[in-house]
Design a protein around this motif. Structure first.
Motif, PDB file in Angstrom:
ATOM      1  N   LYS B  79      67.897 -36.873 -38.652  1.00 35.97           N
ATOM      2  CA  LYS B  79      68.800 -35.626 -38.811  1.00 35.97           C
ATOM      3  C   LYS B  79      68.895 -34.736 -37.936  1.00 35.97           C
ATOM      4  O   LYS B  79      69.807 -34.232 -37.416  1.00 35.97           O
ATOM      5  N   ASP B  80      67.716 -34.515 -37.168  1.00 33.99           N
ATOM      6  CA  ASP B  80      68.004 -33.485 -35.935  1.00 33.99           C
ATOM      7  C   ASP B  80      68.896 -34.013 -34.830  1.00 33.99           C
ATOM      8  O   ASP B  80      69.535 -33.207 -34.273  1.00 33.99           O
ATOM      9  N   PHE B  81      68.604 -35.436 -34.781  1.00 35.34           N
ATOM     10  CA  PHE B  81      69.381 -35.967 -33.669  1.00 35.34           C
ATOM     11  C   PHE B  81      70.994 -35.766 -34.107  1.00 35.34           C
ATOM     12  O   PHE B  81      71.611 -35.404 -33.323  1.00 35.34           O
ATOM     13  N   VAL B  82      71.311 -36.023 -35.253  1.00 34.72           N
ATOM     14  CA  VAL B  82      72.718 -35.877 -35.682  1.00 34.72           C
ATOM     15  C   VAL B  82      73.027 -34.421 -35.447  1.00 34.72           C
ATOM     16  O   VAL B  82      74.077 -33.776 -34.927  1.00 34.72           O
ATOM     17  N   GLU B  83      72.167 -33.373 -35.666  1.00 34.63           N
ATOM     18  CA  GLU B  83      72.502 -31.956 -35.561  1.00 34.63           C
ATOM     19  C   GLU B  83      72.869 -31.676 -34.192  1.00 34.63           C
ATOM     20  O   GLU B  83      73.670 -31.065 -33.760  1.00 34.63           O
ATOM     21  N   ALA B  84      71.838 -32.440 -33.445  1.00 34.44           N
ATOM     22  CA  ALA B  84      71.828 -32.265 -32.057  1.00 34.44           C
ATOM     23  C   ALA B  84      73.219 -32.728 -31.397  1.00 34.44           C
ATOM     24  O   ALA B  84      73.916 -32.279 -30.533  1.00 34.44           O
ATOM     25  N   LEU B  85      73.634 -34.126 -31.954  1.00 32.88           N
ATOM     26  CA  LEU B  85      74.976 -34.400 -31.688  1.00 32.88           C
ATOM     27  C   LEU B  85      76.250 -33.754 -31.806  1.00 32.88           C
ATOM     28  O   LEU B  85      77.174 -33.353 -31.263  1.00 32.88           O
ATOM     29  N   PHE B  86      76.183 -33.014 -33.073  1.00 32.67           N
ATOM     30  CA  PHE B  86      77.183 -32.086 -33.546  1.00 32.67           C
ATOM     31  C   PHE B  86      77.360 -30.668 -32.643  1.00 32.67           C
ATOM     32  O   PHE B  86      78.239 -30.138 -32.872  1.00 32.67           O
TER      33      PHE B  86
END
Lengths: 122, 681
Positions: B79-86
């Protein structure tokens, strides 16, 4: 028959004689006059059958004499032959105006003159 | 003087800079738009590839970062990775799944799911609003999940729009800058100098040729200005020259006008003089009444010489005095006085002119106390006199005088004019004298002619009377009135008669010719028959022809028209023709022929006689001429017959001639109008 009488009024003696010789030889009685006055008088006294009238006459000339004779009722029937040696134009007119019946110029042939006379006195 | 074709500058002139700017701006705009389009396209491609790189990077990042957490099922890290992607604003959707199980997914708010779904349909792949990429994630060789990243192109589009706006703004800026610059440049370097040139041209057009044209500029306009200035200079010079020549011309025309005026006056005067002279000449030539001619001359002389009175005198040689012949505006008193006193040679102006044979002037009569009739002349108001002598062929004929009220010398012109009139007067007087003489001579001639006619008539009478006696007696003798005539005498008498008749013929011919010459021969015109004329002539010559044993041929039509003429005279002519023919022909024949055509009789008499030489043919119709040949010697004839015949035929309006060859006979002809109504000549 009584011979016919011709009165010759001519001042030239030879010509008068030629007329006389010609006419008497042809059996005419000839009376002669030398001047115009004589001629007029002779015409009155002799009462000729014919008059031969020269133009150049002493005293009154042939025209005048012709006029006087033709003016006389007793004489006016007498034939007058005017004989002239004048040949200027108008002379024939003058002659006829004066009352002449014929007009002959000199020199005339006596034979021709006789022929003329015989026309008036047959 | 000088007329400019246009005085106001046209309002269109100012648009030259504007038009130039428009053209410039048009070109620049076109160029900018092209560059911008190319730039935008390039930029779009760049951004696009950058977007794709970013997506690839995100994917690579996922490949690196996610295998471990996915293997460990550490969902928070994922999830953090996704947040980072965003953090990348372009990423609008990320889904990480393993088989059908969604481990995590995140959607950027504001992006509609439906939109997203349709974007992910294979047909719209990469080409629409969104691009996406999905990839499996492996850990050590085993698949641990699948990631889907969707990126929106929105940011790219925004960037592109921003870029386009930027470019547009820049273009507008550049255009405005160029426009302004061009306006400034054209105004400064083109319009302004052109306007100045135009002003200069306008000045030149208005005639101001002294203001120099500003030619400081070194460009084409400067050259134009130089040319214009050169032109101004030339025009100025031209104008100057023009003005000079115009002044000269005006001066010339002024002089000319003056000269013309003077000449006109002279001419008018000459015309007047000529007219007067013409009238005078006409009077001289057409009027034989001397009084009228002289009155005309003196009137004109007074009028044209500018005097008040005048007179013409005729010089009487016998008493050496001048007689007053014509006056103009002279008092009765003066006229009477001059007539009574007379003008002697050497006295008065006229008398003096008569002696000197030159014009004589009396400038003031008051200065000549002894002048004859001075009191009367002065009383009449005259002071100056001018007299010219009338001279013709060195003979003094008279004098012409004019009188003037104003004292003083007469002009040379007046003297010359008067001399002309004097010549005319002299001519007139001489003409009149000659005419008087001719009249006198004519009268004398008439009398002489009359005398001659009378003489001829008398001569004729005088000659005929004795001839009458000769011919009369001869004929009487031949007719044997005086008795028989011996044959020898008869023969002599016949010769006498023949000679007498010849003499008569001579007298008649001479008389005829004299009558013709005196004009006294008149035709007596009447109707006649040509047949009878021929017959009459034949009758009188038949005997002669028979005597010479000549054949007499007659060729005359019986139906000839009735003629009109002098029958006796025509007989005379034909008799002359036939008489001559018989007389000169020794053997052969004599032919009479008559034809009628074109209202004329053509009569001919031909013989077989000796004929005539050409010289004889020419003179045979002259008076007293016979053919000068031995064959005619000893023949009777006056040589008058043919000349009389010629005149008779000519008086009839006809024509007479001869055709002949020497040795072969002659033919005499005459042509006669059939109807002669009037005598000719």
């Amino acid at each position: 028959m009584m011979n016919k009488t011709i009165l010759v009024i001519e001042d030239h003696e030879d010509n008068r004689r030629i007329m006389r010789d010609l006419l008497t030889s042809s059996g005419y009685e000839v009376i002669e006059a030398v001047t115009g006055e004589e001629g007029v008088t002779a015409a009155g006294t002799h009462h000729p059958d014919l008059i031969l009238m020269d133009v150049q006459l002493p005293g009154i000339d042939g025209y005048e004499a012709t006029r006087l004779i033709k003016a006389n009722p007793n004489l006016q029937s007498i034939p007058i032959i005017v004989v002239t040696s004048y040949a200027l134009s108008g002379d024939d007119v003058k002659a006829f105006e004066a009352g002449c019946d014929a007009y002959v110029t000199k020199p005339y042939s006596p034979r021709e003159l006789l022929a003329r006379i015989r026309k008036f006195l047959p | 003087m000088y007329n400019a074709s246009s005085s106001k500058p046209s309002p269109r002139v100012s648009s030259i800079s504007r038009r130039f700017s428009y053209a410039l701006i048009g070109v620049v705009t076109l160029l900018l738009i092209t560059f911008a389009a190319v730039g935008i396209l390039f930029e779009i491609t760049t951004i696009q590839s950058e977007l794709e790189t970013r997506l690839d990077n995100a994917m690579k990042l996922a490949q690196i970062s996610l295998p471990t957490p996915l293997w460990n099922m550490d969902n928070d890290v994922v999830k953090d990775f996704v947040e980072a992607l965003f953090l990348d604003e372009s990423i609008v959707y990320t889904k990480i799944s393993w088989g059908d199980q969604v481990i995590t997914k995140k959607k950027r708010p504001g992006v509609q799911l439906q939109q997203l779904e349709s974007a992910m349909s294979p047909t719209l792949l990469n080409d629409s609003e969104f691009i996406f990429k999905s990839s499996d994630i492996h850990f050590e060789e085993s698949k641990v999940g699948k990631i889907l990243i969707v990126m929106s192109r929105e940011s790219v589009r925004k960037q592109v729009f921003l870029l386009i706006y930027g470019i547009i703004a820049l273009t507008v800026l550049i255009i405005a800058a160029i426009w302004l610059t061009s306006i400034v440049i054209t105004k400064r370097y083109i319009s302004h100098p052109l306007l100045k040139l135009q002003e200069s041209a306008s000045l030149i057009a208005h005639g101001d040729l002294d203001t120099f044209v500003d030619k400081s500029s070194s460009d084409e306009i400067g050259i134009l200005a130089q040319h214009l200035d050169g032109m101004r200079g030339s025009i100025k010079q031209l104008f100057e020259e023009l003005r000079e020549s115009k002044e000269k011309l005006e001066e010339h025309s002024r002089t000319l006008e003056q000269k013309v005026k003077v000449r006109t006056r002279e001419l008018a005067r000459s015309v007047e003089e000529l007219k007067a002279l013409g009238e005078v000449s006409q009077a001289v030539s057409s009027t034989l009444d001397l009084q009228t001619v002289l009155a005309t001359i003196v009137a004109h002389a007074v009028e044209l010489s500018g005097t008040e009175s005048g007179a013409i005198y005729e010089f009487d040689e016998t008493v050496e005095q001048f007689q007053l012949r014509a006056t103009h505006r002279m008092s009765e008193e003066l006229t009477r006085a001059i007539r009574e006193a007379g003008v002697k040679l050497g006295e008065t102006a006229v008398g003096r002119a008569g002696v000197s044979r030159e014009a004589v002037q009396v400038p003031d009569i008051l200065e000549e106390p002894t002048y004859p009739l001075r009191e009367i002349i002065v009383r009449d108001g005259f002071r100056a006199l001018l007299a010219v002598p009338l001279v013709r062929e060195d003979k003094l004929i008279g004098g012409l005088v004019v009188r003037r009220r104003a004292p003083g010398q007469f002009q040379k012109k007046t003297v010359e004019l008067l001399q002309t009139f004097a010549t005319q007067s002299a001519l007139a007087i001489q003409n009149a004298r000659l005419f008087r003489e001719i009249e006198e001579k004519g009268r004398e001639l008439e009398i002489a002619s009359k005398h001659k006619s009378e003489f001829l008539a008398n001569m004729s009478h005088e000659l005929r009377t004795p001839l009458n006696a000769i011919l009369g007696y001869t004929e009487l003798i031949l007719d044997k009135i005086y008795g028989e005539v011996p044959e020898r005498i008869q023969e002599v008498l016949e010769r006498l008669e023949k000679n007498g008749r010849h003499l008569l013929g001579l007298i008649n011919n001479v008389l005829d010719l004299s009558k013709i010459e005196a004009g006294q021969l008149t035709l007596s015109l009447s109707e006649y028959s040509m047949n009878e004329v021929v017959q009459a002539v034949l009758t009188s010559v038949e005997a002669l022809a028979a005597e010479k044993k000549l054949e007499l041929k007659v060729m005359v039509p019986t139906d000839l028209a009735t003629g009109k003429g002098d029958e006796q005279r025509i007989v005379q002519v034909l008799l002359n023709f036939l008489g001559n023919a018989i007389k000169f022909t020794e053997e052969g024949e004599v032919t009479v022929e008559v034809t009628a055509s074109n209202e004329t009789f053509l009569v001919s008499v031909s013989d077989t006689g000796p004929g005539l030489s050409e010289a004889d043919q020419n003179k045979i119709f002259e008076d007293f001429q016979q053919a000068d040949s031995s064959s005619t010697r000893g023949k009777d004839g006056t040589g008058l017959g043919l000349s009389i015949a010629k005149r008779i035929i000519e008086m009839h309006g006809g024509h007479i001639w001869v055709e002949s060859t020497l040795g072969k006979g002659s033919t005499f002809w005459f042509k006669l109008p059939i109807r002669v109504e009037r005598q000719r000549g």
